[in-house]
Enzyme design. Structure first.
Site, PDB file in Angstrom:
ATOM      1  N   GLY A  89       1.018  -6.679   3.868  1.00  0.00           N
ATOM      2  CA  GLY A  89       2.272  -7.379   3.659  1.00  0.00           C
ATOM      3  C   GLY A  89       3.228  -7.072   4.792  1.00  0.00           C
ATOM      4  O   GLY A  89       4.392  -7.466   4.792  1.00  0.00           O
ATOM      5  N   THR A  90       2.696  -6.380   5.795  1.00  0.00           N
ATOM      6  CA  THR A  90       3.513  -5.904   6.904  1.00  0.00           C
ATOM      7  C   THR A  90       3.814  -6.978   7.930  1.00  0.00           C
ATOM      8  O   THR A  90       4.786  -6.885   8.654  1.00  0.00           O
ATOM      9  CB  THR A  90       2.752  -4.791   7.646  1.00  0.00           C
ATOM     10  OG1 THR A  90       1.478  -5.330   8.054  1.00  0.00           O
ATOM     11  CG2 THR A  90       2.516  -3.587   6.758  1.00  0.00           C
ATOM     12  N   GLN A  93      10.141  -5.504   7.622  1.00  0.00           N
ATOM     13  CA  GLN A  93       9.605  -4.154   7.462  1.00  0.00           C
ATOM     14  C   GLN A  93      10.727  -3.127   7.340  1.00  0.00           C
ATOM     15  O   GLN A  93      10.651  -2.202   6.528  1.00  0.00           O
ATOM     16  CB  GLN A  93       8.728  -3.780   8.672  1.00  0.00           C
ATOM     17  CG  GLN A  93       7.320  -4.286   8.589  1.00  0.00           C
ATOM     18  CD  GLN A  93       6.535  -3.485   7.566  1.00  0.00           C
ATOM     19  OE1 GLN A  93       6.667  -3.676   6.362  1.00  0.00           O
ATOM     20  NE2 GLN A  93       5.716  -2.569   8.032  1.00  0.00           N
ATOM     21  N   GLY A 129       6.500   0.525  10.344  1.00  0.00           N
ATOM     22  CA  GLY A 129       6.249   0.532   8.903  1.00  0.00           C
ATOM     23  C   GLY A 129       6.996   1.611   8.144  1.00  0.00           C
ATOM     24  O   GLY A 129       7.359   1.427   6.982  1.00  0.00           O
ATOM     25  N   GLU A 130       7.213   2.757   8.773  1.00  0.00           N
ATOM     26  CA  GLU A 130       7.817   3.877   8.061  1.00  0.00           C
ATOM     27  C   GLU A 130       9.220   4.227   8.567  1.00  0.00           C
ATOM     28  O   GLU A 130       9.963   4.958   7.916  1.00  0.00           O
ATOM     29  CB  GLU A 130       6.878   5.096   8.173  1.00  0.00           C
ATOM     30  CG  GLU A 130       5.629   4.856   7.374  1.00  0.00           C
ATOM     31  CD  GLU A 130       4.431   5.702   7.754  1.00  0.00           C
ATOM     32  OE1 GLU A 130       3.906   5.520   8.864  1.00  0.00           O
ATOM     33  OE2 GLU A 130       4.025   6.533   6.944  1.00  0.00           O
ATOM     34  N   GLY A 141       0.825  -1.210   0.000  1.00  0.00           N
ATOM     35  CA  GLY A 141       0.000   0.000   0.000  1.00  0.00           C
ATOM     36  C   GLY A 141       0.854   1.254   0.000  1.00  0.00           C
ATOM     37  O   GLY A 141       0.753   2.096  -0.868  1.00  0.00           O
ATOM     38  N   PHE A 142       1.686   1.385   1.028  1.00  0.00           N
ATOM     39  CA  PHE A 142       2.640   2.501   1.156  1.00  0.00           C
ATOM     40  C   PHE A 142       1.946   3.860   1.221  1.00  0.00           C
ATOM     41  O   PHE A 142       2.555   4.881   0.931  1.00  0.00           O
ATOM     42  CB  PHE A 142       3.678   2.466   0.022  1.00  0.00           C
ATOM     43  CG  PHE A 142       4.284   1.111  -0.189  1.00  0.00           C
ATOM     44  CD1 PHE A 142       5.037   0.516   0.812  1.00  0.00           C
ATOM     45  CD2 PHE A 142       4.078   0.415  -1.373  1.00  0.00           C
ATOM     46  CE1 PHE A 142       5.586  -0.752   0.638  1.00  0.00           C
ATOM     47  CE2 PHE A 142       4.616  -0.855  -1.552  1.00  0.00           C
ATOM     48  CZ  PHE A 142       5.367  -1.437  -0.543  1.00  0.00           C
TER      49      PHE A 142
HETATM   50 MO1  MOS Z   1       1.284   5.281   5.427  1.00  0.00          MO
HETATM   51  S1  MOS Z   1       2.076   6.690   4.166  1.00  0.00           S
HETATM   52  O1  MOS Z   1       0.888   6.020   6.846  1.00  0.00           O
HETATM   53  O2  MOS Z   1       0.101   4.533   4.642  1.00  0.00           O
END
Ligand code: MOS
Length: 724
Positions: free
Chosen positions: A456-457, A623, A689-690, A228-229
């Protein structure tokens, strides 16, 4: 170290993604897109398309499917497709062809003749910088100044050493592996949507508004998502169009965007410019941080990146000033993309810190250490749990940072110039409210359900692990059930908040299910525990135990002829205002630049991070590797090329929009500290995730400088920039 619970299904093709739903009488939608960036559609000749083989319907602004305007943006746009003849960007959805097969729909779409009253678009971020404006939301400036300091520029002038430089980054597209799909099927006045989304509840909200129907009549299923991203947070044109077309046709419809359409029908990361000025004492102590940030913004929506914001949260300084401006363009929608603000923000700040270190003649790691802040720099509120110094120390040792030669271009290996660089990694943490339901079943398994998404996380694996831990049974006996709008409302997948928000709710709900099981055991007359005090019965290792009596919960349910017990629990949002919540870490990398061709390659990588408790090191590692790979792409490859005269994206495919391939990526060493952040939640997990992408491009740029002596301040760092 737990394998992904859905790993086997995914690699064997057993996991049904949204587009895999091959329903009876399925028809296929194909989106028609605009070929000008600004203007009005005068006419669309659909006669040939309508008569083409297999075509069931052709919808256009002149023969639309009625959709109602949305009331709030979800990092997308308020205007549903086909409701007017305005063209706001090149590649905008202006039609939908529905046919018996995908190929028939696509071929018919090519027969549609569109006439435009076209105007010249504003499509160049660079050209627009001179007339940048205040942002549509949020304040244009945030500032803290020490007592007696008149302005940030005064603080800079009073500093012993200063640097100032401007950093830019191009727009980017997310390019998830799975292009955006929606399958819609109606049963009477109820609709079921199989769609890829970061939050099924977001889709329910949009479809309810767009179609003017009750939320209770909408069911969204989204068990698997192919990445997704940020780009599957917004609800894009294909979703309401497909739902409306399926209703109009009285049969299920599937629409999947083509790769090219995933560059325009959906959102992208804005372009950005940051002018960073740093002031310091000769010993490296920062005295002033100033960042004037500008972001591109689509004329179609309000989202922009306040790229300079990160400076408010990173390094200690008595004076900090950030500003925000936007350049509004006739381009597709600007939206969130992995670490919005911070991926680009960290490139500028971490590059500037490296430039300051050079000017001070100081090791860049040492400079960062000296300005490590135990409190949120802009507010003075203490961090809940911060171990950045340990990340720096462990990272330097593992990577061999002390062997770095600070002189640019000093280290060569044959034709290659070899440089080392580092940067601080970071990402904010949050915890929202989430509800989760846990059902204990007579076969000895348990189902954990909530609306959350696994892009996919590894989120579903996290749910299984936490429930298995609390129940004392193997992970394999838990079935995580994510992405169903009928489930209790858990966190959408975004903002690195899935584990930090949903994890505590899974724990609470599992505990509640255990309590419900014990209550049943002592109350049911057929139970061997009947009549005991609930407090005398323990639930451990998957069994109910009291004295010598011990029965697995599944056996007990079976003997009582009860199919299962369930409990739903809601975990509250974080209410702690007395602390700042943010993860920190450090990237270290080695880059090799070919002395003759300028080709940069990353050859070694280490990331050391403190993200609170790590629930599953295997998926967490994955991740971070994913974030770093995307960060290397950000640094060296990714760039959406917009033709300034036409607003057309010239590289809307994966042959010319470059993302890293295996050969671009060295082994990535990831090391987690494991300090649970118990002020954030009992679970102590902050989210990952980020985190991995933030700082990555800065580390690469700094290594490129160390290798070559060339400071490239414009991403991506391509070989032509290194050759000039
Ligand atoms: Mo993320 S850019 O918080 O989906």
């Amino acid at each position: 170290m737990t394998d992904r619970v859905d790993g086997r299904l995914k690699v064997t093709g057993g996991a049904a993604y949204a587009a895999d739903n091959r329903l009876d009488r399925l028809a296929y939608g194909y989106i028609v897109t605009s070929t000008v960036a600004r203007g009005t559609i005068v006419s669309m000749d659909t006669a040939a398309a309508s008569k083409a083989p297999g075509v069931l319907a052709v919808y256009t602004p002149f023969e639309p499917l009625k959709l109602y305007r949305y009331t709030k943006e979800q990092n997308d746009e308020l205007t549903p497709p086909l409701q007017d003849a305005n063209v706001r960007y090149f590649g905008q959805a202006i039609g939908l062809v529905v046919a018996e097969t995908f190929e028939q729909a696509r071929d018919a779409a090519a027969l549609i003749q569109v006439r435009y009253d076209a105007r010249t678009p504003a499509a160049s971020f660079r050209d627009g910088l001179a007339s940048a404006t205040d942002p549509p939301s949020g304040s244009p400036v945030s500032e803290v100044l020490a007592p007696g300091v008149g302005s940030i520029d005064d603080a800079l002038h009073a500093s012993e050493v200063t640097i100032s430089a401007t950093y830019t980054a191009s727009m980017q597209n997310h390019n998830a592996m799975e292009p955006h799909p929606t399958v819609a099927a109606w049963d009477g006045d109820h609709v079921t949507l199989y769609t890829a989304t970061q939050g099924v509840v977001l889709v329910v909200d949009r479809i309810a508004e767009a179609l003017g129907i009750d939320k209770a009549k909408i069911h969204v299923r989204n068990p698997y998502v192919g990445g997704g991203f940020g780009n599957k947070w917004g609800i894009w044109a294909h979703t309401p169009l497909t739902a409306a077309a399926a209703r109009a046709q009285g049969r299920p419809v599937k629409t999947v965007l083509t790769r090219e359409q995933t560059f325009t029908v959906v959102g992208h990361r804005p372009a950005s410019q940051q002018t960073v000025s740093l002031g310091a004492r000769k010993d490296g102590t920062l005295t002033a941080i100033k960042n004037d940030g500008v972001s591109s913004k689509s004329a179609s929506n309000g989202f922009y990146e306040p790229v300079a914001n990160l400076c408010l949260s990173m390094y200690a300084s008595p004076n900090i000033h950030v500003s925000r401006k936007v350049v509004t363009l006739d381009v597709p929608v600007t939206t969130i993309m992995r670490a919005p603000q911070e991926a680009n923000g960290s490139f500028a700040l971490e590059s500037a810190m490296d430039e300051l270190a050079v000017k001070l003649g100081m090791d860049p790691l040492e400079l960062r250490r000296r300005n490590d802040s135990p409190v949120v720099p802009s507010s003075g509120v203490p961090w809940s749990s911060k171990h950045l110094d340990e990340c720096y120390r462990i990272g330097a040792e593992r990577f061999g940072w002390s062997r770095r030669n600070p002189a640019p271009g000093a280290v060569t290996d044959g034709d290659q110039l070899v440089g080392l660089g580092m940067a601080t990694a970071t990402y904010g943490a949050s915890r929202a409210q989430a509800s989760i339901k846990v059902r204990l079943l007579a076969d000895g398994t348990a189902v954990v359900s909530g609306t959350g998404a696994d892009l996919g996380t590894g989120q579903s694996t996290v749910w299984a692990i936490l429930a298995a831990e609390a129940l004392g049974i193997p992970v394999g006996r838990i079935r995580p059930d994510l992405g169903d709008s009928a489930a209790p409302v858990a966190a959408n997948a975004g903002g690195s908040g899935s584990t930090s928000t949903n994890g505590p709710a899974v724990q609470l709900a599992t505990d509640a299910a255990k309590t419900a099981m014990i209550t049943l055991a002592v109350q049911d007359e057929r139970s061997p525990f009947h009549g005991m005090a609930a407090g005398d019965v323990r639930f451990e290792d998957g069994r109910l135990t009291a004295g010598n009596l011990s029965v697995p919960f599944g056996s007990l349910l079976t003997s009582l002829d009860v199919p299962g017990v369930e409990a739903t629990a809601t975990s509250p949002k974080n209410g702690d205002k007395a602390h700042g919540f943010r993860s920190f870490g450090a990237h270290f990398c080695e880059v090799r630049v070919n002395a003759w061709t300028g080709e940069p390659r990353v050859s070694r990588w280490l990331t050391v991070l403190d993200a609170g408790r790590i629930v599953n090191e295997k998926t967490a590692h994955n991740q971070i590797v994913g974030g770093v790979v995307m960060g290397i792409g950000h640094a060296l490859l990714e760039e959406t090329r917009l033709e300034p005269a036409t607003g057309r994206i010239a590289n809307a495919d994966l042959a010319s929009y470059l993302v890293p391939v295996n050969a671009d990526i060295p082994p990535i060493d990831v090391h987690f500290l494991d300090y649970p952040d118990t002020l954030l939640s009992p679970l102590g997990a902050r989210g990952i995730g980020e985190f991995g992408i933030v700082g990555a491009a800065g580390a690469v740029a700094n290594a490129v400088y160390n290798a070559t002596g060339k400071r490239i301040r414009d991403l991506p760092i391509t070989l032509e920039k290194l050759l000039t």
